[in-house]
Design a protein around this motif. Structure first.
Motif, PDB file in Angstrom:
ATOM      1  N   ARG A 117       0.870  -1.728  -0.238  1.00 17.28           N
ATOM      2  CA  ARG A 117      -0.068  -0.156   0.294  1.00 17.28           C
ATOM      3  C   ARG A 117       0.958   0.823  -0.146  1.00 17.28           C
ATOM      4  O   ARG A 117       0.244   2.330  -0.232  1.00 17.28           O
ATOM      5  N   ILE A 118       2.330   0.631   1.190  1.00 17.02           N
ATOM      6  CA  ILE A 118       2.860   2.663   0.263  1.00 17.02           C
ATOM      7  C   ILE A 118       3.743   2.505  -0.978  1.00 17.02           C
ATOM      8  O   ILE A 118       3.582   3.308  -1.077  1.00 17.02           O
ATOM      9  N   ALA A 119       3.975   1.336  -1.378  1.00 18.64           N
ATOM     10  CA  ALA A 119       4.688   1.336  -2.816  1.00 18.64           C
ATOM     11  C   ALA A 119       3.201   2.223  -3.588  1.00 18.64           C
ATOM     12  O   ALA A 119       3.587   2.873  -4.942  1.00 18.64           O
ATOM     13  N   VAL A 120       2.392   1.838  -3.464  1.00 19.76           N
ATOM     14  CA  VAL A 120       0.988   2.381  -4.457  1.00 19.76           C
ATOM     15  C   VAL A 120       0.959   3.692  -4.311  1.00 19.76           C
ATOM     16  O   VAL A 120       1.126   4.551  -4.855  1.00 19.76           O
ATOM     17  N   THR A 121       0.860   4.223  -3.136  1.00 18.49           N
ATOM     18  CA  THR A 121       0.609   5.745  -2.708  1.00 18.49           C
ATOM     19  C   THR A 121       2.160   6.329  -3.047  1.00 18.49           C
ATOM     20  O   THR A 121       1.621   7.277  -3.669  1.00 18.49           O
ATOM     21  N   GLY A 122       3.198   5.521  -2.884  1.00 16.29           N
ATOM     22  CA  GLY A 122       4.139   6.466  -3.959  1.00 16.29           C
ATOM     23  C   GLY A 122       3.960   6.377  -4.781  1.00 16.29           C
ATOM     24  O   GLY A 122       4.475   7.115  -6.268  1.00 16.29           O
ATOM     25  N   GLY A 123       3.654   6.158  -5.685  1.00 17.29           N
ATOM     26  CA  GLY A 123       2.903   5.462  -7.438  1.00 17.29           C
ATOM     27  C   GLY A 123       1.986   6.938  -7.679  1.00 17.29           C
ATOM     28  O   GLY A 123       2.268   7.594  -8.717  1.00 17.29           O
ATOM     29  N   PHE A 124       1.636   6.904  -6.772  1.00 21.51           N
ATOM     30  CA  PHE A 124      -0.047   7.929  -7.557  1.00 21.51           C
ATOM     31  C   PHE A 124       0.570   9.867  -6.798  1.00 21.51           C
ATOM     32  O   PHE A 124       0.583   9.971  -8.006  1.00 21.51           O
ATOM     33  N   ILE A 125       1.532   9.945  -5.911  1.00 21.85           N
ATOM     34  CA  ILE A 125       2.185  10.512  -5.646  1.00 21.85           C
ATOM     35  C   ILE A 125       3.122  10.504  -7.227  1.00 21.85           C
ATOM     36  O   ILE A 125       3.195  12.135  -7.793  1.00 21.85           O
TER      37      ILE A 125
END
Length: 211
Positions: A117-125
């Motif tokens: 989920r943290i990686a997905v957040t980084g990808g979204f940013i």
């Protein structure tokens, strides 16, 4: 394992795109003097960037001068500056967030679902940062095209696309694609397949049932 390789590929693409955005923001070749027309002096070339304008002599000597007043700049240039700075800041933040969520790092704990989920957040940013840079470069490019075809602008003041805009477009595409690959990390994919319910086998008939 494949998911980890996808994260590494996405992070590498986003990092390369962010470096390209830093380069295009810093260099002054956003606009290059046009050579259209008959009365154009080719002994020197004029470049305009976000922070300064430069004059390149035919001898190879370049002299640059920073803009004196921010308020004297056009609204398009100020907006492009702001969007590029926001894009770089968001990309820098996304690198830290994505690093904490990648499987190949020890940051962010051992919970695989949480790290995903943290990686997905980084990808979204990263995607937001790439979109901001893409809007900035496209807006600036539209302004160049509008001034070039305007009859109110003298021929010797017309400009064309500089290398910085093409670098910005390429960097924006890499950042968006890299962020999209990072966002493909499914948070619950491994958690669902990690547990299997035990099978229930029929009990063998004991010898007492036949008595």
């Amino acid at each position: 394992m494949a998911n980890s390789g996808l994260q590494l590929l996405g992070f590498a693409m986003a990092l390369l795109g962010w470096v390209a955005l830093v380069a295009c923001t810093a260099i002054p070749q956003w606009q290059v003097s046009s050579y259209a027309g008959d009365n154009i002096i080719t002994a020197q070339a004029t470049y305009k960037g976000l922070w300064m304008d430069c004059i390149m002599q035919s001898t190879g000597l370049m002299s640059c001068k920073s803009y004196d007043s921010v308020l004297a700049l056009s609204a398009a240039l100020q907006a492009t500056r702001a969007l590029m700075v926001v894009s770089l800041v968001l990309g820098f933040l996304a690198m830290f967030v994505a690093t904490m969520g990648m499987k190949c790092t020890n940051c962010g704990g051992d919970d695989k679902v949480k790290k995903a989920r943290i990686a997905v957040t980084g990808g979204f940013i990263f995607i937001v940062a790439g979109l901001a840079a893409l809007v900035a470069c496209s807006w600036y490019g539209h302004q160049i095209v509008t001034d070039f075809y305007s009859a109110l602008v003298p021929m010797n003041l017309k400009y064309e696309f500089g290398p910085a805009i093409f670098i910005g477009w390429a960097g924006s595409a890499l950042v968006i694609l890299g962020g999209a690959l990072l966002s493909c990390s499914c948070p619950g994919s491994e958690g669902k397949t990690g547990y299997r319910a035990p099978r229930s086998y029929p009990k063998p008939n004991s010898a007492k049932e036949y008595v």
